[in-house]
Write a protein that holds these residues in place. Structure first.
Motif, PDB file in Angstrom:
ATOM      1  N   GLY A 142       0.803  -1.216   0.000  1.00 46.18           N
ATOM      2  CA  GLY A 142       0.000   0.000   0.000  1.00 46.18           C
ATOM      3  C   GLY A 142       0.831   1.259   0.000  1.00 46.18           C
ATOM      4  N   THR A 178       1.302  -1.592 -10.829  1.00 49.25           N
ATOM      5  CA  THR A 178       0.449  -0.893  -9.877  1.00 49.25           C
ATOM      6  C   THR A 178       0.912   0.558  -9.810  1.00 49.25           C
ATOM      7  OG1 THR A 178       1.902  -1.626  -8.078  1.00 49.25           O
ATOM      8  CG2 THR A 178      -0.105  -2.884  -8.453  1.00 49.25           C
ATOM      9  N   ARG A 187      -7.132   8.317   1.149  1.00 46.16           N
ATOM     10  CA  ARG A 187      -6.350   7.101   0.930  1.00 46.16           C
ATOM     11  C   ARG A 187      -5.975   6.981  -0.544  1.00 46.16           C
ATOM     12  NH1 ARG A 187      -9.063   2.007   3.861  1.00 46.16           N
ATOM     13  NH2 ARG A 187      -6.927   1.260   3.466  1.00 46.16           N
ATOM     14  N   GLU A 189      -5.589   5.835  -4.187  1.00 49.20           N
ATOM     15  CA  GLU A 189      -6.332   5.033  -5.157  1.00 49.20           C
ATOM     16  C   GLU A 189      -5.288   4.338  -6.038  1.00 49.20           C
ATOM     17  OE1 GLU A 189      -9.753   6.481  -7.949  1.00 49.20           O
ATOM     18  OE2 GLU A 189      -7.844   6.652  -9.043  1.00 49.20           O
ATOM     19  N   SER A 191      -4.379   1.673  -8.969  1.00 49.71           N
ATOM     20  CA  SER A 191      -4.912   0.976 -10.136  1.00 49.71           C
ATOM     21  C   SER A 191      -3.793   0.185 -10.803  1.00 49.71           C
ATOM     22  CB  SER A 191      -5.518   1.978 -11.119  1.00 49.71           C
ATOM     23  OG  SER A 191      -6.481   2.805 -10.481  1.00 49.71           O
ATOM     24  N   ARG A 239      -9.168  -0.374  -7.992  1.00 53.70           N
ATOM     25  CA  ARG A 239      -9.229  -1.717  -7.403  1.00 53.70           C
ATOM     26  C   ARG A 239      -7.952  -2.526  -7.667  1.00 53.70           C
ATOM     27  NH1 ARG A 239     -13.877  -3.667  -5.470  1.00 53.70           N
ATOM     28  NH2 ARG A 239     -13.243  -5.811  -5.938  1.00 53.70           N
ATOM     29  N   PHE A 241      -5.006  -2.589  -6.169  1.00 62.14           N
ATOM     30  CA  PHE A 241      -4.380  -3.189  -4.996  1.00 62.14           C
ATOM     31  C   PHE A 241      -5.165  -4.415  -4.535  1.00 62.14           C
ATOM     32  CE2 PHE A 241      -3.426  -2.844  -0.268  1.00 62.14           C
ATOM     33  CZ  PHE A 241      -2.216  -3.508  -0.382  1.00 62.14           C
ATOM     34  N   LYS A 242      -6.474  -4.284  -4.462  1.00 56.49           N
ATOM     35  CA  LYS A 242      -7.306  -5.405  -4.028  1.00 56.49           C
ATOM     36  C   LYS A 242      -7.226  -6.564  -5.006  1.00 56.49           C
ATOM     37  CE  LYS A 242     -11.998  -6.589  -2.540  1.00 56.49           C
ATOM     38  NZ  LYS A 242     -13.369  -6.071  -2.286  1.00 56.49           N
ATOM     39  N   ASN A 243      -7.255  -6.254  -6.300  1.00 57.53           N
ATOM     40  CA  ASN A 243      -7.169  -7.313  -7.307  1.00 57.53           C
ATOM     41  C   ASN A 243      -5.844  -8.050  -7.230  1.00 57.53           C
ATOM     42  OD1 ASN A 243      -9.701  -6.641  -8.246  1.00 57.53           O
ATOM     43  ND2 ASN A 243      -8.969  -5.516 -10.042  1.00 57.53           N
ATOM     44  N   LEU A 245      -3.940  -8.368  -4.627  1.00 56.59           N
ATOM     45  CA  LEU A 245      -3.885  -9.191  -3.418  1.00 56.59           C
ATOM     46  C   LEU A 245      -4.511 -10.560  -3.678  1.00 56.59           C
ATOM     47  CD1 LEU A 245      -4.705  -6.716  -0.492  1.00 56.59           C
ATOM     48  CD2 LEU A 245      -2.500  -7.745  -1.088  1.00 56.59           C
ATOM     49  N   SER A 246      -5.604 -10.591  -4.431  1.00 58.04           N
ATOM     50  CA  SER A 246      -6.222 -11.877  -4.747  1.00 58.04           C
ATOM     51  C   SER A 246      -5.321 -12.700  -5.656  1.00 58.04           C
ATOM     52  CB  SER A 246      -7.592 -11.661  -5.408  1.00 58.04           C
ATOM     53  OG  SER A 246      -7.472 -11.119  -6.709  1.00 58.04           O
ATOM     54  N   ASP A 249      -2.747 -14.296  -3.449  1.00 57.47           N
ATOM     55  CA  ASP A 249      -3.268 -15.465  -2.730  1.00 57.47           C
ATOM     56  C   ASP A 249      -3.114 -16.725  -3.584  1.00 57.47           C
ATOM     57  OD1 ASP A 249      -3.975 -14.137  -0.412  1.00 57.47           O
ATOM     58  OD2 ASP A 249      -6.033 -13.752  -1.061  1.00 57.47           O
TER      59      ASP A 249
END
Length: 390
Positions: A142, A178, A187, A189, A191, A239, A241-243, A245-246, A249
């Protein structure tokens, strides 16, 4: 250790067993003979990469619609594990090419992006990188400082990335970056944007001089007023960062499979060497301390394999798997490092010589406790799954 023994304790169907056996044969006959020289010369053998593509390995977990094999993550893991037994550098080339190169396009890309990029990536004719890590943003992704602003229908990127796999080969097409594209409620953003290699201002810096994975292509990257079309945005703005992270995983399952293969390669080499090495008039393998060491090594391989198989099956069934992926990476990476150390001890002075595979595994395996989430990050994920705050 035979292929049959290798698969003991896991529930594979006939097709999966055939895949594992095919990759194992390829690893022994094609990959292993070139591994020492590739490591010594710090050279990724693109001829072998092409052969891996022809075998369909880069397309394993993708639908046939885009040139994939219609398989799943378990199949990918079997291939990665089989390669890692003899050469972690080629195994990580496959892992990163799939998990970090093609999978973001497959999961989040537009239909046009999929049609443009996936056929070559899934055929192993092209590679792509995953530009997440920066000098000040590793585990704390982040903290990304690379920026991208819209200007005249183009994204203008500035920043730097480091430790990016598959970013500078002769067949690398692009790196997905990223970047901070704005701010929402105070915060960042973040992409993700596709940046083709060769774009003006995008510099692939000289390759790293690494401790291990020497035949894997890894570079720092610099972006200075790099302009790409607005349509190169990958997924929804904000999205990224969130994408990613998945994506990480899933990648942890693949890394766990790689680590399991490394741990097994060390075990097989140590068992063979102990049976041939004579110490005080008898084979080293007859000594109880050596037997206990080899037994512990076997237990680590078995446990690691069960862990990544379980995580892969959860992922393939569409069930939550983040905690299990973290457990699998934690257990398997430690198994790889512990087995490399024990195998080197079994080999004695020969284990310190790079001509022996265990020496290469000893150097290669440490990164498994760092890349795609450090050991500490895995422990944090597991702790959070227990409801522990912090």
């Amino acid at each position: 250790m035979s292929a049959k023994t290798e698969l003991t304790g896991v529930d594979l169907n006939e097709e999966q067993q055939e895949l594992a056996a095919m990759v194992r044969e390829f690893a022994e006959e094609v990959v292993a003979p070139q591994a020492y020289e590739a490591d010594r010369s710090h050279t990724l053998n693109l001829g072998v990469v092409r052969q891996m593509g022809e075998m369909g390995l880069f397309g394993l977990p993708f639908s046939e619609e885009y040139g994939g094999q219609g398989g799943d993550y378990l199949a990918l893991g079997l291939a990665i594990e089989g390669l890692a037994r003899v050469d972690q550098s080629l195994a990580i080339t496959l892992e990163a090419g799939v998990s970090l190169g093609a999978m973001p396009i497959y999961r989040f890309g537009t239909e046009a992006q999929k049609q443009e990029h996936l056929p070559a990536l899934l055929a192993g004719e092209a590679l792509a990188g995953f530009g997440l890590t920066e000098p000040e943003a590793g585990s704390d992704a982040g903290a990304t400082r690379t920026t991208a602003r819209l200007e005249g229908g183009e994204w203008v990127l500035n920043g730097s990335k480091q430790f990016i796999t598959n970013s500078g080969t002769d067949i690398t097409r692009f790196v997905t970056m990223t970047a901070v594209t704005g701010e929402t409620d105070g915060r960042k953003e973040i992409s993700t944007i596709i940046v083709p290699n060769g774009t003006p201002g995008f510099t692939v810096e000289p390759a790293y001089d690494k401790v291990g994975w020497n035949a894997s292509d890894t570079h720092p990257l610099t972006l200075q007023d790099v302009r790409v079309p607005e349509d190169n945005l990958l997924g929804e703005r904000g999205r990224g960062f969130k994408n990613f992270l998945s994506i990480l995983d899933e990648g942890r399952i693949a890394i766990a499979a790689l680590a399991t293969g490394a741990a097994e390669g060390c075990l097989e080499a140590a068992v063979d060497y102990a049976g041939k090495r004579t110490v005080f008039g008898s084979a080293l393998s007859t000594r109880q301390n050596a037997q206990f060491t080899l037994a512990r090594m076997r237990a680590r391989v078995h446990t690691a394999r069960l862990a990544w198989h379980h995580a892969a099956r959860l992922r393939d069934a569409g069930r939550p798997f983040a905690e299990e992926a973290a457990i699998a990476k934690l257990v398997s990476s430690e198994a790889a490092m512990d087995n490399a150390r024990d195998a080197t001890q079994i080999f004695g002075g020969n284990g310190f010589m790079n001509e022996y595979p265990v020496a290469r595994h000893y150097r290669d395996s440490k990164i498994l406790e760092i890349g795609e989430g450090t050991t500490e990050v895995q422990l944090l994920v597991i702790a959070r799954s227990l409801g522990l705050a912090g």
